[in-house]
Design an enzyme around this catalytic site. Structure first.
Site, short mmCIF file in Angstrom:
data_model
loop_
_atom_site.label_atom_id
_atom_site.label_comp_id
_atom_site.label_asym_id
_atom_site.label_seq_id
_atom_site.Cartn_x
_atom_site.Cartn_y
_atom_site.Cartn_z
N ASP A 1 -0.96 2.38 -5.43
CA ASP A 1 -1.02 0.94 -5.68
C ASP A 1 -2.37 0.60 -6.30
O ASP A 1 -3.36 1.28 -6.05
CB ASP A 1 -0.83 0.16 -4.37
CG ASP A 1 -1.89 0.50 -3.33
OD1 ASP A 1 -1.99 1.67 -2.93
OD2 ASP A 1 -2.64 -0.41 -2.93
N ASN B 1 -9.22 3.35 -0.88
CA ASN B 1 -9.64 4.37 0.09
C ASN B 1 -8.92 5.70 -0.06
O ASN B 1 -9.49 6.75 0.22
CB ASN B 1 -9.52 3.84 1.51
CG ASN B 1 -10.57 2.80 1.82
OD1 ASN B 1 -11.66 2.82 1.27
ND2 ASN B 1 -10.24 1.87 2.70
N HIS C 1 0.83 -1.22 0.00
CA HIS C 1 0.00 0.00 0.00
C HIS C 1 0.86 1.26 0.00
O HIS C 1 0.36 2.34 -0.28
CB HIS C 1 -0.90 -0.02 1.24
CG HIS C 1 -2.32 0.36 1.00
ND1 HIS C 1 -2.92 0.42 -0.24
CD2 HIS C 1 -3.30 0.69 1.88
CE1 HIS C 1 -4.19 0.78 -0.10
NE2 HIS C 1 -4.44 0.96 1.17
N ASN D 1 -7.03 6.44 4.21
CA ASN D 1 -8.44 6.78 4.01
C ASN D 1 -8.77 8.26 4.23
O ASN D 1 -9.91 8.67 4.01
CB ASN D 1 -9.34 5.90 4.89
CG ASN D 1 -9.08 6.07 6.36
OD1 ASN D 1 -8.09 6.66 6.77
ND2 ASN D 1 -9.98 5.55 7.18
#
Length: 191
Positions: free
Chosen positions: A87, A108, A19, A64
């Site tokens: 990603d 997110n 991530h 997020n």
């Protein structure tokens, strides 16, 4: 001025996670801009560096809430274009795609940016592959790259860095034509 945003999570424990590949590209870009000025302003909610004609941002809000940081920097500097490096689970590891706009695809970080800024920004999509079972997605993106992927990662990051710099001078279609990567790396790494 172009704002280049790499998406990731700020804590050390996430440093090498899939991530965080957006953060990894920003770090690679900073290697080429050693004189970039670090701008410390808490309202920006991230690590921001200013170099000639570019701003490099790593939001510190966690994935997020990335849009809060991107919005704060954009409101202050009013960049002519925004490039977001992230990603992408829907692309096999080692592939690279480019686009403007579109949906967030469940990402997110993109969902947050879209909510704060709209979706009309350049996206540099780095394939990280996906787990076999959909229920493992969170665990997968928050885990480190496999051994094969770690071996391939430096060359991939170099290529992505070059593509981002090309976006500063060339049309998106031209960059996509010359820099898109379609070959899957480490196909044996199914999780």
């Amino acid at each position: 001025m172009t704002l280049i945003v790499g998406l990731g999570n700020p804590d050390f424990q996430y440093k090498n996670n899939r991530h965080n590949v957006g953060f990894m590209v920003i770090d690679a870009l900073l290697d080429d801009h050693p004189l970039a000025e670090k701008i410390s302003k808490t309202a920006f909610k991230g690590e921001l560096f200013k170099a000639p004609s570019i701003l490099l941002l790593k939001p510190n809000t966690y994935m997020n809430l990335s849009g809060e940081s991107v919005r704060a920097v954009s409101d202050y500097f009013k960049p002519e274009q925004i490039i977001v490096i992230h990603d992408d689970l829907d692309l096999p590891f080692g592939t690279l795609r480019f686009k403007i706009g579109g949906g967030h695809g469940g990402h997110n970080g993109l969902r947050s940016i879209d909510a704060h800024m709209g979706s009309e920004y350049i996206r540099v999509r780095i394939g990280i592959g996906k787990p076999t079972h959909k229920s493992d997605v969170a665990k997968y993106v928050l885990s480190d790259f496999s051994a094969c992927q770690r071996e391939a990662l430096p060359a991939l990051l170099l290529h992505v860095k070059r593509s981002v710099m090309a976006l500063l001078k060339e049309d998106l279609k031209e960059v996509a034509l010359h820099y898109a990567l379609k070959q899957t790396l480490c196909d044996k790494d199914k999780v």
